[in-house]
Scaffold this motif. Structure first.
Motif, mmCIF file in Angstrom:
data_model
loop_
_atom_site.group_PDB
_atom_site.id
_atom_site.type_symbol
_atom_site.label_atom_id
_atom_site.label_comp_id
_atom_site.label_asym_id
_atom_site.label_seq_id
_atom_site.Cartn_x
_atom_site.Cartn_y
_atom_site.Cartn_z
ATOM 1 N N SER A 1 35.582 113.881 33.637
ATOM 2 C CA SER A 1 35.512 113.743 35.091
ATOM 3 C C SER A 1 36.373 112.589 35.589
ATOM 4 C CB SER A 1 34.052 113.539 35.530
ATOM 5 O OG SER A 1 33.957 113.356 36.928
ATOM 6 N N GLU B 1 31.393 112.820 39.270
ATOM 7 C CA GLU B 1 31.861 114.130 39.728
ATOM 8 C C GLU B 1 31.643 114.316 41.223
ATOM 9 O OE1 GLU B 1 34.047 117.483 39.233
ATOM 10 O OE2 GLU B 1 33.726 115.843 37.814
ATOM 11 N N ARG C 1 32.038 120.463 40.725
ATOM 12 C CA ARG C 1 33.349 120.748 40.138
ATOM 13 C C ARG C 1 33.895 122.068 40.673
ATOM 14 N NH1 ARG C 1 37.665 118.890 36.681
ATOM 15 N NH2 ARG C 1 36.247 117.130 36.572
ATOM 16 N N GLU D 1 28.411 120.698 37.742
ATOM 17 C CA GLU D 1 29.413 121.768 37.661
ATOM 18 C C GLU D 1 29.532 122.520 38.980
ATOM 19 O OE1 GLU D 1 30.821 123.677 33.822
ATOM 20 O OE2 GLU D 1 29.351 125.131 34.566
ATOM 21 N N TRP E 1 37.114 122.735 34.040
ATOM 22 C CA TRP E 1 37.251 121.322 33.688
ATOM 23 C C TRP E 1 38.560 120.958 33.002
ATOM 24 C CZ3 TRP E 1 33.340 117.618 34.584
ATOM 25 C CH2 TRP E 1 32.150 118.123 35.109
#
Length: 360
Positions: free
Chosen positions: A264, A205, A150, A147, A359
């Motif tokens: 992802s 990712e 991300r 994350e 996301w």
């Protein structure tokens, strides 16, 4: 919908984190590690001293975490994975520069600044005293960078300079190469349980962050041809997870990891979230299997976890991703109702996606 659900939660957390400066593994030298100051180190959770040979090699007690293990590097990486994405989410919601600036400071500390950055490998993760200085299983520890990657992809030049952004991407590109080419990385990739899913989620990712479409395509191929056929039963369960001493938590963990992997890989064809094998096995089948037990834990038909069973379930990102993908309001409603911020240390360790706003 996600912004409306989580707005106050995000801003409350981000305001709390504004007073906390970035802290990396270099602040915690690991005396038990065979590596150096910039090398991440952890010990295998389920290994303990042998009562019959206290000074000898540690032995396995599956599902029972050893509280005396060195945990500082994991602890600060988890803190990074909680704070930096929350700050990024708050910046996206409000545009306040203080949130974005501190999120960028975290990235620089961990991946850019020579004095504090982490080396882009996990050679010394999940070591076992007297047995191994590091094991392939330890690669699951950097699941908490998923994350972070991300969030990094969403920070603009307003808060992260082009030079720093390039340096962050260079770190993740080097780490992705290590995941793909090193012996530990390939062993984890070829695992037959949740470890392979977690490897794939990380690689996907990180590849997304550095615009490595070839890696994303290869990961998707492995998901369709290897991971899904070998891990999921026709009813949507994960048989290898059900045989563990924590079958409930590992089933949820693998479902969440698989759903996040598909999220992802969005943009590839056929749509990863909707993809299914000829017999119907896919994310939709996994959600159908697990939903009743997330809604009512008392209906669980298998053994109770040896630890932390009472702390579950928590808010499952898999429910959200599946609910949106399959237009299932029951999944989304249950997702909204579950605890988004678990406090149990073991649950947190297996809970890498906390800001779904990043996301969807």
């Amino acid at each position: 919908m996600v912004a409306a659900t989580d707005r106050q939660r995000i801003l409350t957390a981000a305001d709390r984190y504004l007073s906390q400066k970035p802290l990396t593994i270099t602040a915690f030298p690991a005396k038990r590690s065979a590596g150096g100051l910039h090398d991440f180190f952890s010990q295998a959770d389920y290994f303990w001293p042998n009562p019959k040979d206290p000074d000898g090699p540690y032995i396995n007690r599956d599902g029972q975490s050893n509280p005396d293990n060195f945990d500082d590097h994991r602890r600060v990486m988890v803190a990074l994975s909680i704070q930096m994405p929350a700050l990024t989410a708050a910046w996206l919601l409000t545009g306040r520069s203080s949130y974005g600036k501190l999120a960028a400071d975290h990235l620089r500390a961990w991946f850019v600044t020579p004095e504090t950055r982490m080396n882009p490998n996990l050679r010394y993760a999940q070591a076992v005293i007297g047995v191994s200085t590091g094991r392939s299983y330890g690669i699951i520890d950097t699941l908490h960078l998923v994350e972070v990657a991300r969030a990094a992809s969403l920070l603009h030049t307003q808060v992260l300079s082009a030079e720093d952004a390039a340096a962050v991407k260079a770190w993740f590109r080097e780490y992705l190469a290590w995941l793909n080419t090193s012996s530990p990385g390939k062993a984890e990739r070829d695992a037959l349980n949740n470890h392979a899913i977690c490897w794939a989620l990380q690689a996907a990712e990180f590849a997304r962050l550095v615009d490595d479409e070839a890696s994303r395509q290869e990961i998707y191929r492995r998901y369709c041809e290897i991971m899904l056929p070998n891990q999921m039963a026709p009813d949507g369960s994960f048989p290898r997870e059900l045989t563990r001493t924590k079958p409930y938590s590992y089933s949820i963990f693998n479902f969440d990891g698989m759903a996040a992997l598909c999220q992802s890989l969005k943009g590839l064809t056929p749509d990863p979230l909707s993809f299914q094998l000829a017999d119907g096995r896919g994310l939709k089948k996994a959600a159908q299997f697990l939903y009743p037990y997330l809604k009512d834990k008392s209906a669980w038909k298998w053994a109770h976890d040896v630890e932390h069973f009472d702390a579950l379930p928590v808010r499952s990102p898999g429910l959200l991703f599946a609910g949106v993908a399959f237009h299932n309001s029951q999944y989304v409603d249950l997702w909204k109702s579950l605890n988004p911020d678990p406090s149990d240390k073991e649950i947190i360790r297996n809970y890498p996606i906390r800001q779904p706003l990043l996301w969807v």
